[in-house]
Motif scaffolding. Structure first.
Motif, PDB file in Angstrom:
ATOM      1  N   LEU A   9       0.813  -1.224   0.000  1.00  0.00           N
ATOM      2  CA  LEU A   9       0.000   0.000   0.000  1.00  0.00           C
ATOM      3  C   LEU A   9       0.843   1.269   0.000  1.00  0.00           C
ATOM      4  O   LEU A   9       0.309   2.370  -0.110  1.00  0.00           O
ATOM      5  N   GLY A  10       2.143   1.131   0.119  1.00  0.00           N
ATOM      6  CA  GLY A  10       3.037   2.279   0.192  1.00  0.00           C
ATOM      7  C   GLY A  10       4.310   1.868   0.895  1.00  0.00           C
ATOM      8  O   GLY A  10       4.285   0.971   1.755  1.00  0.00           O
ATOM      9  N   TYR A  11       5.424   2.487   0.518  1.00  0.00           N
ATOM     10  CA  TYR A  11       6.728   2.095   1.051  1.00  0.00           C
ATOM     11  C   TYR A  11       7.411   3.309   1.663  1.00  0.00           C
ATOM     12  O   TYR A  11       7.183   4.443   1.223  1.00  0.00           O
ATOM     13  N   PRO A  12       8.260   3.123   2.694  1.00  0.00           N
ATOM     14  CA  PRO A  12       8.944   4.280   3.298  1.00  0.00           C
ATOM     15  C   PRO A  12       9.736   5.071   2.258  1.00  0.00           C
ATOM     16  O   PRO A  12      10.413   4.493   1.404  1.00  0.00           O
ATOM     17  N   ILE A  60       2.113  -3.291  -6.998  1.00  0.00           N
ATOM     18  CA  ILE A  60       3.065  -2.360  -6.394  1.00  0.00           C
ATOM     19  C   ILE A  60       2.516  -0.940  -6.503  1.00  0.00           C
ATOM     20  O   ILE A  60       2.150  -0.495  -7.596  1.00  0.00           O
ATOM     21  N   PRO A  61       2.447  -0.206  -5.393  1.00  0.00           N
ATOM     22  CA  PRO A  61       1.912   1.160  -5.453  1.00  0.00           C
ATOM     23  C   PRO A  61       2.901   2.125  -6.111  1.00  0.00           C
ATOM     24  O   PRO A  61       4.117   2.026  -5.904  1.00  0.00           O
ATOM     25  N   VAL A  62       2.390   3.038  -6.891  1.00  0.00           N
ATOM     26  CA  VAL A  62       3.169   4.158  -7.412  1.00  0.00           C
ATOM     27  C   VAL A  62       2.452   5.449  -7.023  1.00  0.00           C
ATOM     28  O   VAL A  62       1.248   5.452  -6.776  1.00  0.00           O
ATOM     29  N   ASN A  63       3.221   6.524  -6.943  1.00  0.00           N
ATOM     30  CA  ASN A  63       2.746   7.825  -6.452  1.00  0.00           C
ATOM     31  C   ASN A  63       2.603   7.845  -4.932  1.00  0.00           C
ATOM     32  O   ASN A  63       2.061   8.793  -4.367  1.00  0.00           O
ATOM     33  N   ASP A  64       3.104   6.823  -4.241  1.00  0.00           N
ATOM     34  CA  ASP A  64       3.176   6.876  -2.777  1.00  0.00           C
ATOM     35  C   ASP A  64       4.407   7.657  -2.340  1.00  0.00           C
ATOM     36  O   ASP A  64       4.486   8.116  -1.199  1.00  0.00           O
ATOM     37  N   PHE A  65       5.377   7.800  -3.233  1.00  0.00           N
ATOM     38  CA  PHE A  65       6.600   8.551  -2.937  1.00  0.00           C
ATOM     39  C   PHE A  65       6.287  10.046  -2.964  1.00  0.00           C
ATOM     40  O   PHE A  65       5.521  10.523  -3.796  1.00  0.00           O
ATOM     41  N   SER A  66       6.891  10.790  -2.056  1.00  0.00           N
ATOM     42  CA  SER A  66       6.670  12.235  -1.992  1.00  0.00           C
ATOM     43  C   SER A  66       7.977  12.932  -1.639  1.00  0.00           C
ATOM     44  O   SER A  66       8.834  12.356  -0.966  1.00  0.00           O
ATOM     45  N   MET A  67       8.095  14.178  -2.061  1.00  0.00           N
ATOM     46  CA  MET A  67       9.260  14.981  -1.694  1.00  0.00           C
ATOM     47  C   MET A  67       9.043  15.701  -0.367  1.00  0.00           C
ATOM     48  O   MET A  67       9.953  16.362   0.132  1.00  0.00           O
ATOM     49  N   TYR A  68       7.851  15.584   0.206  1.00  0.00           N
ATOM     50  CA  TYR A  68       7.590  16.156   1.530  1.00  0.00           C
ATOM     51  C   TYR A  68       6.429  15.431   2.196  1.00  0.00           C
ATOM     52  O   TYR A  68       6.581  14.842   3.243  1.00  0.00           O
ATOM     53  N   GLN A 323      -1.938  -8.194   2.038  1.00  0.00           N
ATOM     54  CA  GLN A 323      -1.258  -6.904   2.043  1.00  0.00           C
ATOM     55  C   GLN A 323      -1.059  -6.405   3.470  1.00  0.00           C
ATOM     56  O   GLN A 323      -1.617  -6.958   4.415  1.00  0.00           O
ATOM     57  N   PRO A 324      -0.258  -5.341   3.637  1.00  0.00           N
ATOM     58  CA  PRO A 324      -0.141  -4.726   4.963  1.00  0.00           C
ATOM     59  C   PRO A 324      -1.452  -4.045   5.348  1.00  0.00           C
ATOM     60  O   PRO A 324      -2.308  -3.761   4.499  1.00  0.00           O
ATOM     61  N   SER A 325      -1.601  -3.762   6.624  1.00  0.00           N
ATOM     62  CA  SER A 325      -2.815  -3.102   7.106  1.00  0.00           C
ATOM     63  C   SER A 325      -2.877  -1.648   6.668  1.00  0.00           C
ATOM     64  O   SER A 325      -3.946  -1.045   6.629  1.00  0.00           O
ATOM     65  N   SER A 326      -1.713  -1.051   6.362  1.00  0.00           N
ATOM     66  CA  SER A 326      -1.640   0.343   5.903  1.00  0.00           C
ATOM     67  C   SER A 326      -0.347   0.494   5.129  1.00  0.00           C
ATOM     68  O   SER A 326       0.417  -0.469   4.968  1.00  0.00           O
ATOM     69  N   SER A 327      -0.080   1.700   4.667  1.00  0.00           N
ATOM     70  CA  SER A 327       1.219   1.977   4.062  1.00  0.00           C
ATOM     71  C   SER A 327       2.329   1.659   5.058  1.00  0.00           C
ATOM     72  O   SER A 327       2.175   1.851   6.271  1.00  0.00           O
ATOM     73  N   LEU A 328       3.463   1.200   4.553  1.00  0.00           N
ATOM     74  CA  LEU A 328       4.623   0.926   5.397  1.00  0.00           C
ATOM     75  C   LEU A 328       5.423   2.193   5.680  1.00  0.00           C
ATOM     76  O   LEU A 328       6.518   2.114   6.253  1.00  0.00           O
ATOM     77  N   LEU A 329       4.889   3.330   5.320  1.00  0.00           N
ATOM     78  CA  LEU A 329       5.483   4.625   5.631  1.00  0.00           C
ATOM     79  C   LEU A 329       5.811   4.762   7.111  1.00  0.00           C
ATOM     80  O   LEU A 329       6.746   5.481   7.491  1.00  0.00           O
ATOM     81  N   HIS A 330       5.067   4.079   7.959  1.00  0.00           N
ATOM     82  CA  HIS A 330       5.139   4.279   9.405  1.00  0.00           C
ATOM     83  C   HIS A 330       6.140   3.367  10.114  1.00  0.00           C
ATOM     84  O   HIS A 330       6.238   3.410  11.344  1.00  0.00           O
TER      85      HIS A 330
END
Length: 765
Positions: A9-12, A60-68, A323-330
């Motif tokens: 769902l999203g990657y760090p 695979i998610p795309v657009n989960d990456f951000s510059m801020y 899948q993960p429960s949420s984005s792995l951003l956390h």
């Protein structure tokens, strides 16, 4: 063979070695040209996509990456750049983007607040000033890049329209449908362009659907998704929820989308119950979030396979995505560099990369049978069991104290009115006393000194001398500026939670377990893996030294139990509140040690109290009652003349103000500058009769506020708050700021306070 698929769902964003952060800060400092900066961001982005591809993730998610920040990305994509940034140019640029996040010479930054109940901060969209327009289609750009560069058929991710508007400001509740009507055509355009480019699936994140939302919003949701479906009939829509169980399960699962993502970790019981009671639509895919996207603990794969078997009774596994429960951003990126951790702990950890492996194992176990993966499954189960049975989690004296918590002191000896008079007599502070929140700039020299000490290149004596020199320097600066209550500056502390965790039993620290908090600010949360206990005094040495250098009071600075809890990775084998009480009892001993050492102003910060608030309103009261009890267990054994301060920042306070009052702190300081004084409007209708300081300026921006700005802020605040109870302070700690801007801002703050004292004296005379 079961044809089950996997998804992420999203990657760090930050990279294994925080290369994202380093590039950002180099660009801001002018050390990296824009083109080189953008190329570096692209390299990091593609590396993360390739890793997920190599791990065998199907979607695979795309657009989960951000510059801020991903919410800021949507605002910027839709041209929602506030007018105060118009001086930066007519065409949207990186200058506008980063100015919205960080402020500029002529304009304050957009408000920043917590992303639901996490420690991630998003930039609040500002609606109403400008007509939204699609500036560029970010999801399409990300999709094309992944396909052309790596051959990945990515799944574009975008914050859904309902959640985006819910998180925005600049409109009244009755205008929400009108605002949605203005935003929706842009989503329609984005999806139509994605369909035209051949995109198969798009992920629309709607975490707002797990909060307590009005039932009348269901009709609006149906209209939103009906319009999106009509705009792109060949495009498959995955409506993704996370952080809890979805509200109104039957209605949400009937929305005109092709898939629904549910959190079977943090909303497990309710989502499983809803699935069993109402079934699941036969024409939809279920995104089964069974690997914890927010926690760092290894999954018990046998239990997860059992859960998947339960889900399979309602949904055929060929319509299930693991899948993960949420984005792995956390969560941090990888455990690969964690060679210093005790094996019993390390073996029980799973960061983002390892969670992808867990998804792979579960998928293969379903495809080939458990027996084929039994060895890996058994290893995971043994690791979890070994940690649970270790001595770290068997400290009976700590557990007994928590069990008997209601028999312990949890209120001050005297009410605030009596304490206030005694403290006024003791401290003899002027009207509108000035202070800071705690930390001062952590310069390159401070960081290098700490690193040299940790590496053994500096002796303890040399490092201690350095810290004392920094304390002495800043005590003198504070006295020269004219502050009334001083702080020692926290130069010995890397982080307000890590510092205490290093000195308490039950905590461990990773080498590279970094996660993004806001912007380029990354934190390395402590790992609470055992029962928490006090070992020895943690802050008295530096605070007592600082107090010896001045006749003005110096505050002792502690981090509160709920903030330590919410800013740590917490063990998942006992209820979170039990860990909070363990921390509270440990901190009580530190408060008592400070008081015994002659430090009788003690600040116990709770900036994260609200972020632990459950997303369901029905659970708020219990959480707040337990949070207040934990704070008061920490602070209630001191004498009447000992003044307890606390601090909170960057969240919505209006709905917990009664609980803030119930903390019974003598003084609370609260952020208000970046939220443009919105909290003050609450005090126009509701009184607050304890000591309070509202932040006079935003410390997350390098901008130096003028005296006039702060006088204006005081004007409004003191029109509704008692002058005798009011304190003057910045929004938050100053560790991320430079020396010159810190001194200039505090100097202006003190001048503003001096101006206002004359006004207040006239009012009170």
């Amino acid at each position: 063979m079961t044809n089950v698929q996997s998804a992420s769902l999203g990657y760090p964003r930050i990279g294994e070695n925080r290369e994202w952060k380093k590039a950002l800060e180099a660009f801001w400092a002018g050390k990296l040209e824009e083109q080189e900066f953008l190329q570096t961001m692209k390299s990091i982005r593609l590396k993360h996509l390739k890793l997920q591809q190599e791990k065998g993730i199907d979607w695979i998610p795309v657009n989960d990456f951000s510059m801020y920040d991903h919410v800021l990305d949507v605002s910027f994509m839709f041209g929602l750049i506030p007018q105060r940034f118009d001086s930066l140019g007519d065409k949207p640029s990186l200058k506008h983007y980063f100015a919205m996040a960080r402020g500029s010479d002529n304009a304050t930054a957009c408000e920043m607040t917590k992303w639901f109940n996490t420690n991630y901060h998003y930039i609040v969209p500002e609606l109403g000033e400008k007509q939204p327009v699609l500036v560029h289609n970010r999801p399409l750009e990300a999709y094309l890049e992944a396909k052309q560069e790596l051959g990945i058929e990515g799944r574009p991710v975008l914050v859904g329209p309902y959640t985006f508007v819910q998180l925005s400001k600049g409109y009244q509740p009755e205008q929400r449908q009108q605002v949605l009507d203005g935003i929706l055509p842009l989503y329609v355009q984005v999806l139509a362009e994605l369909q035209a480019a051949g995109v198969q699936w798009v992920q629309l994140d709607e975490p707002a659907l797990v909060t307590t939302l009005p039932e009348e919003d269901l009709a609006s949701l149906n209209l939103i998704y009906s319009e999106l479906r009509s705009a792109a009939p060949q495009l498959k829509l995955m409506l993704q929820t996370y952080f809890d169980a979805v509200e109104y399960y039957p209605a949400v699962t009937q929305l005109p989308v092709d898939g629904i993502g549910l959190d079977f970790v943090h909303g497990k019981a309710d989502n499983v119950r809803a699935l069993e009671q109402h079934g699941f639509p036969q024409d939809k895919v279920l995104g089964a979030g069974i690997i914890d996207g927010r926690g760092i603990w290894r999954a018990d794969l046998n239990s997860e396979l059992n859960l998947l078997e339960t889900i399979a009774k309602q949904v055929a596994l060929d319509r299930v995505l693991i899948q993960p429960s949420s984005s792995l951003l956390h969560v941090p990126v990888s455990t690969k560099g964690e060679s210093k951790l005790e094996p019993v702990l390390l073996d029980a950890l799973a960061f983002a990369e390892e969670k992808l492996d867990e998804i792979r194992i579960l998928k293969q176990a379903l495809q080939q049978g458990r027996e084929a993966l039994q060895q890996e499954i058994d290893i995971a189960e043994a690791a979890v069991k070994t940690l649970n049975q270790s001595l770290h989690r068997q400290k009976t004296h700590v557990q007994q104290l928590v069990a008997n918590r209601h028999e312990e002191p949890s209120s001050r000896t005297s009410p605030f009115e009596i304490r206030f008079d005694k403290q006024q007599e003791k401290w003899q502070l002027p009207l509108l006393p000035t202070t800071t929140i705690g930390s001062f700039p952590q310069t390159t020299e401070v960081r290098k000194a700490r690193q040299s000490w940790r590496k053994g290149e500096w002796s303890q004596e040399r490092y201690q001398t350095f810290i004392q020199e920094e304390i002495a320097k800043w005590i003198k600066i504070q006295e020269d500026i004219g502050l009334d209550v001083l702080v020692h500056g926290e130069f010995e502390r890397t982080d307000m939670v890590e510092f205490f965790g290093e000195k308490l039993g039950g905590f461990a620290f990773t080498s590279g377990g970094w996660v993004q908090s806001y912007g380029s600010r990354c934190v390395k949360p402590p790992v609470i893996y055992g029962d928490v206990e006090f070992l020895k005094p943690m802050t008295t040495e530096e605070t007592v030294y600082a107090q010896s250098l001045t006749t003005k009071p110096v505050k002792g600075m502690l981090t509160g139990p709920l903030t330590i809890l919410n800013w740590s990775f917490v063990r998942n084998d006992i209820p979170r509140e039990e860990t909070a009480f363990q921390i509270a009892f440990a901190l009580r001993q530190e408060v008592e040690a400070l008081e015994q050492a002659g430090i009788e102003m003690i600040q116990v910060d709770e900036p994260a109290l609200r972020e632990g608030l459950p997303l369901k309103k029905s659970r708020h009261q219990h959480y707040l009652e337990e949070a207040v009890l934990a704070f008061k267990l920490s602070t209630s054994t001191v004498s009447d003349t000992t003044q307890i301060h606390t601090h909170m920042c960057y969240c919505e306070f209006h709905d917990i103000i009664d609980s803030i009052r119930a903390l019974d702190a003598d003084v609370i300081s609260i952020e208000t500058s970046r939220s443009h004084g919105e909290l003050i409007s609450h005090f126009e209708e509701h009184t607050y009769d304890l000591g309070i300081g509202l932040g006079m300026y935003d410390i997350h921006s390098p901008r130096v506020p003028s005296v006039e700005e702060m006088v204006s802020m005081m004007d409004r605040a003191l029109s509704v708050l008692d002058h005798k109870l009011f304190w003057i302070n910045p929004d938050c700690g100053l560790k991320t700021r430079g020396l010159a801007e810190t001194v200039a801002s505090l100097d202006n703050m003190v001048k503003a306070a001096q101006i206002y004292r004359k006004k207040s004296a006239a009012v009170l005379s």
